[in-house]
Design a protein around this motif. Structure first.
Motif, PDB file in Angstrom:
ATOM      1  N   ASP A 230       0.851  -1.191   0.000  1.00 15.50           N
ATOM      2  CA  ASP A 230       0.000   0.000   0.000  1.00 15.50           C
ATOM      3  C   ASP A 230       0.885   1.240   0.000  1.00 15.50           C
ATOM      4  N   ASN A 235      -5.726   2.084  -1.416  1.00 22.51           N
ATOM      5  CA  ASN A 235      -5.480   1.042  -2.416  1.00 22.51           C
ATOM      6  C   ASN A 235      -4.539  -0.044  -1.900  1.00 22.51           C
ATOM      7  N   LEU A 236      -4.838  -1.284  -2.277  1.00 23.19           N
ATOM      8  CA  LEU A 236      -3.934  -2.406  -2.090  1.00 23.19           C
ATOM      9  C   LEU A 236      -3.413  -2.796  -3.466  1.00 23.19           C
TER      10      LEU A 236
END
Length: 341
Positions: A230, A235-236
């Protein structure tokens, strides 16, 4: 005289049309502003004001190069969190109007509040600015940050004396780390590179550029197939373990009422990703397939004990010892072992 009347009439029509266009834009803007904090869920239909719909021949929403005339929150177009879009309205008067907006998408179901009990405490070196925290058996691997102080260390749980210390160059600010087989992968904060180490000796094997998709390295974990990173957003980023510069897919994380920007330290365990949120006393339990936050731990009391002298000494260490969670933070003097109830 007749010509002047016609010109005057046309001017009135133009003024009326212009005022109507302003009413449409203002009405749409008010609607978008009222919905920004309330948000939407997947499957919701945008209920635009009558001032807009009754005066529009067509309405579409564009997302950069993508566009849809379906005013439904569809996962084909929208993601959890902020969606920067543009409304495109073709009026019945033949004008084309554009209105920028932010559409926030949240999960349909509230996060479960997960209860726990502290069952043990271990000492931790309060000089260590923890960015990455792992355990295998009884051996802890820790990535500590800050410029001129970054290091990768290895020690036995219950002690504070490193078995091995790998000091890093003064310009490096270390971040999250993950174990893959006999290697340790490590991110850096703003140096735009990552490192690969031998797990046993902590000697550097190689380095790689961080993907262009994210500018900063924060947390890192491994799900048995991909590295997951991250960057301080929601967001990943799933990375190819054989080429960590390549993003395989991006999964935005969503909550019921929160977007959860600034996701930080990560840990994968039994099919879920656990993540803390920078400067918040919580750890999230995330479905890595959908990005939905399904659970949340509240560690307010533990965090307050460790941040009373410095608000930057935040919760920032997650590992699993069997099914029990270990947690610590930046310059904390303790590692806590908890059992989930």
């Amino acid at each position: 005289m007749k010509k002047n009347i016609i010109i005057g009439f046309a001017a009135v029509l133009s003024l009326i049309s212009c005022n109507k266009d302003k009413e449409i834009i203002n009405s749409l803007s008010d609607y978008n502003n009222s919905m920004e904090s309330k948000g939407y869920h997947f499957g919701d239909k945008l209920q635009l004001p009558k001032d807009v719909t009754e005066n529009a021949e067509s309405i579409s929403i564009s997302f950069g190069e993508k566009e849809t005339s379906d005013l439904t929150i569809d996962p084909k177009f929208f993601t959890f969190g902020d969606n920067e879009v543009t409304f495109n309205i073709k009026t019945k008067g033949g004008e084309t109007l554009n209105q920028d907006a932010t559409i926030n998408v949240f999960t349909k179901n509230p996060e479960q509040n997960i209860s726990y009990e502290i069952v043990k405490e271990y000492p931790h070196d309060p000089n260590n600015f923890v960015e990455g925290f792992l355990i295998e058996g009884n051996t802890v691997y820790e990535s500590d940050g800050l410029s001129k102080a970054s290091q990768l260390i290895k020690y036995t749980l219950g002690t504070t004396t490193p078995i091995i210390t790998e000091k890093q160059p003064a310009d490096i600010f270390s971040e999250g780390c993950a174990i893959v087989g006999d290697k340790i992968y490590q991110l850096t904060y703003q140096n735009k590179i990552g490192f690969v180490y031998d797990k046993n000796t902590l000697k550097k094997i190689s380095e790689f550029p961080l993907p262009n998709e994210f500018g900063e390295g924060w947390g890192l974990t491994y799900d048995g197939k991909n590295l997951i990173a991250d960057d301080g957003s929601n967001n990943l980023y799933f990375l190819d373990v054989n080429d960590p510069s390549k993003v395989v897919k991006t999964v935005p994380v969503g909550g019921y009422k929160d977007i959860y920007n600034q996701i930080n330290e990560l840990e994968y365990h039994n099919g879920f990703i656990y993540a803390n949120v920078w400067h918040k006393p919580i750890i999230l339990k995330i479905n890595p397939v959908t990005g939905e936050t399904v659970g949340k731990f509240d560690f307010t009391k533990i965090t307050e004990e460790n941040t009373k002298n410095d608000s930057e000494n935040v919760l920032n260490g997650i590992a699993f010892k069997g099914d029990n969670m270990l947690l610590t933070g930046k310059k904390w003097s303790k590692i806590y072992e908890i059992v989930v109830k």
